[in-house]
Design a protein around this motif. Structure first.
Motif, PDB file in Angstrom:
ATOM      1  N   GLU A  35       0.834  -1.201   0.000  1.00 11.27           N
ATOM      2  CA  GLU A  35       0.000   0.000   0.000  1.00 11.27           C
ATOM      3  C   GLU A  35       0.873   1.258   0.000  1.00 11.27           C
ATOM      4  N   GLU A  36       1.908   1.245   0.833  1.00  8.11           N
ATOM      5  CA  GLU A  36       2.821   2.395   0.918  1.00  8.11           C
ATOM      6  C   GLU A  36       3.545   2.614  -0.418  1.00  8.11           C
ATOM      7  N   ALA A  37       3.998   1.520  -1.038  1.00  2.00           N
ATOM      8  CA  ALA A  37       4.717   1.615  -2.316  1.00  2.00           C
ATOM      9  C   ALA A  37       3.830   2.225  -3.400  1.00  2.00           C
ATOM     10  N   ASP A  42       2.239   7.550  -6.463  1.00  2.00           N
ATOM     11  CA  ASP A  42       1.124   8.406  -6.879  1.00  2.00           C
ATOM     12  C   ASP A  42      -0.051   7.659  -7.505  1.00  2.00           C
ATOM     13  N   VAL A  43      -0.226   6.423  -7.090  1.00  2.00           N
ATOM     14  CA  VAL A  43      -1.411   5.681  -7.539  1.00  2.00           C
ATOM     15  C   VAL A  43      -2.652   6.268  -6.857  1.00  2.00           C
ATOM     16  N   GLY A  44      -2.424   6.986  -5.754  1.00  2.00           N
ATOM     17  CA  GLY A  44      -3.535   7.662  -5.070  1.00  2.00           C
ATOM     18  C   GLY A  44      -4.121   6.805  -3.959  1.00  2.00           C
ATOM     19  N   VAL A  45      -4.588   7.449  -2.915  1.00  2.00           N
ATOM     20  CA  VAL A  45      -5.088   6.733  -1.728  1.00  2.00           C
ATOM     21  C   VAL A  45      -6.317   5.887  -2.059  1.00  2.00           C
ATOM     22  N   ASP A  46      -7.296   6.477  -2.736  1.00  2.00           N
ATOM     23  CA  ASP A  46      -8.545   5.754  -3.035  1.00  2.00           C
ATOM     24  C   ASP A  46      -8.307   4.561  -3.946  1.00  2.00           C
ATOM     25  N   THR A  47      -7.532   4.781  -4.996  1.00  2.00           N
ATOM     26  CA  THR A  47      -7.259   3.700  -5.955  1.00  2.00           C
ATOM     27  C   THR A  47      -6.432   2.605  -5.297  1.00  2.00           C
ATOM     28  N   THR A  48      -5.446   3.007  -4.513  1.00  2.00           N
ATOM     29  CA  THR A  48      -4.611   2.024  -3.803  1.00  2.00           C
ATOM     30  C   THR A  48      -5.466   1.177  -2.867  1.00  2.00           C
ATOM     31  N   THR A 223       4.134  15.019 -14.126  1.00  2.00           N
ATOM     32  CA  THR A 223       5.041  15.319 -13.010  1.00  2.00           C
ATOM     33  C   THR A 223       4.324  15.998 -11.844  1.00  2.00           C
ATOM     34  N   THR A 224       3.106  16.486 -12.085  1.00  2.00           N
ATOM     35  CA  THR A 224       2.375  17.169 -10.996  1.00  2.00           C
ATOM     36  C   THR A 224       1.553  16.187 -10.149  1.00  2.00           C
ATOM     37  N   GLY A 225       1.565  14.909 -10.509  1.00  2.00           N
ATOM     38  CA  GLY A 225       0.941  13.887  -9.673  1.00  2.00           C
ATOM     39  C   GLY A 225      -0.518  14.127  -9.336  1.00  2.00           C
ATOM     40  N   GLN A 226      -0.811  14.149  -8.049  1.00  2.00           N
ATOM     41  CA  GLN A 226      -2.204  14.276  -7.588  1.00  2.00           C
ATOM     42  C   GLN A 226      -2.852  15.597  -8.015  1.00  2.00           C
ATOM     43  N   ASN A 227      -2.013  16.603  -8.252  1.00  2.00           N
ATOM     44  CA  ASN A 227      -2.513  17.882  -8.738  1.00  2.00           C
ATOM     45  C   ASN A 227      -3.160  17.709 -10.117  1.00  2.00           C
ATOM     46  N   ALA A 253       8.882  10.108 -11.374  1.00  2.00           N
ATOM     47  CA  ALA A 253       8.942   8.819 -10.674  1.00  2.00           C
ATOM     48  C   ALA A 253       7.546   8.423 -10.216  1.00  2.00           C
ATOM     49  N   LYS A 254       6.567   9.286 -10.535  1.00  2.00           N
ATOM     50  CA  LYS A 254       5.210   9.074 -10.018  1.00  2.00           C
ATOM     51  C   LYS A 254       4.222   8.738 -11.127  1.00  2.00           C
ATOM     52  N   GLY A 255       4.627   7.822 -11.999  1.00  2.00           N
ATOM     53  CA  GLY A 255       3.779   7.431 -13.121  1.00  2.00           C
ATOM     54  C   GLY A 255       2.500   6.724 -12.719  1.00  2.00           C
ATOM     55  N   GLY A 256       2.373   6.421 -11.433  1.00  2.00           N
ATOM     56  CA  GLY A 256       1.148   5.784 -10.939  1.00  2.00           C
ATOM     57  C   GLY A 256      -0.083   6.639 -11.141  1.00  2.00           C
ATOM     58  N   ILE A 257       0.131   7.926 -11.436  1.00  2.00           N
ATOM     59  CA  ILE A 257      -0.994   8.840 -11.674  1.00  2.00           C
ATOM     60  C   ILE A 257      -1.829   8.365 -12.863  1.00  2.00           C
TER      61      ILE A 257
END
Length: 295
Positions: A35-37, A42-48, A223-227, A253-257
């Motif tokens: 979950e932390e990984a 940047d996969v996001g809290v809800d999606t994770t 690159t702005t992730g959750q934004n 590094a946050k391609g999970g977006i």
């Protein structure tokens, strides 16, 4: 391997290799680490949370006790999220593409790359400079039009965007252009004005070029992730978004977006920007994306 995902891979893949290494057992601690990984990528809290709950259920149902097997389940889970309800994007003629997004995300560059891509596919393309709010936007688009050698319709700064689109459509019809790509202003601080402007433009297209298929692509900076996710939510409220273009995926590094946007908004990722060059725009492929993460 998709080289442009290098930073993302170094961030997420290395962590997944550590968390889901051979010999580790499936327990609550493993799911907490996983979950932390995902959240850090940047996969996001809800999606994770949804992914983890699904993995817990599947490992229980399938009686999986080995962490390395969870890796396969996670890959499948992400692939299913990215593929859910996605119809392949097919370039047809005539087509009008509205490009929306805040300033600074790479809208103009993306339009240039799209025009280049479509011309390579044998389509004639026209650009319409309907971001009349900034003179720089018109000038930048003109530079790209020259680079890719396609016509551009523009008015002066401060002109009515809908009237620029009107002129663009008349010209496109007269010349038999296949694809018309319209730039639009990205002033999020005034949602009401933006909504009205986009509605007016869409009304002109529907009235003047009813036979054309209309796509509205939202450009977001990875690159702005959750934004980027927050921007997507706002634009989804003001416009009929049909697809997402994620720029600068090579620099984050946050391609999970990618996963978060698809899961939370159920909007297809159509293209990804992977560099500054004219060729550095690719159609998004879920299979390649997931393979790159889990190689």
């Amino acid at each position: 391997m998709l080289n442009f995902l290098q930073k993302f891979k170094e961030n997420l893949t290395a962590k997944l290799n550590e968390v889901l290494s051979f010999g580790k057992k499936v327990d609550e601690e493993l799911f907490e680490e996983l979950e932390e990984a995902l959240i850090l990528a940047d996969v996001g809290v809800d999606t994770t949370y949804k992914i983890i709950q699904s993995l817990k259920q599947k490992t229980k149902e399938e009686k999986i006790f080995e962490a390395s097997k969870v890796r396969e389940l996670l890959a499948q889970e992400i692939y299913e999220i990215l593929q859910k309800d996605v119809e392949p994007f097919v370039l047809t003629s005539p087509m009008v593409i509205l490009i929306v997004g805040v300033n600074g995300v790479g809208k103009t560059t993306t339009i240039g790359k799209l025009a280049h891509l479509y011309k390579k596919q044998g389509k004639s393309v026209m650009m319409v400079a309907a971001d009349t709010f900034r003179a720089a936007a018109i000038d930048q688009l003109e530079v790209w039009a020259k680079r890719v050698n396609c016509p551009i319709i523009k008015h002066q700064e401060g002109s009515d965007p809908a009237s620029v689109v009107f002129d663009g459509l008349q010209s496109a019809k007269a010349r038999g252009i296949d694809v018309v790509i319209c730039d639009t202003a990205g002033r999020l601080h005034n949602k009401k004005n933006l909504m009205e402007e986009l509605r007016k433009i869409r009304k002109v297209i529907d009235r003047e070029y009813s036979e054309a298929r209309v796509e509205t692509f939202l450009v977001l900076d990875a690159t702005t992730g959750q934004n980027a996710l927050q921007q997507a939510k706002i634009f989804k409220e003001v416009a009929d978004i049909t697809g997402i273009i994620l720029t600068k995926l090579d620099g984050t590094a946050k391609g999970g977006i990618v996963i978060a946007i698809k899961e939370e908004l159920n909007l297809p990722i159509r293209y990804i920007g992977i560099g500054e060059g004219m060729e550095d725009l690719q159609a998004f492929d879920a299979k390649s994306f997931v393979s790159a993460i889990f190689q």
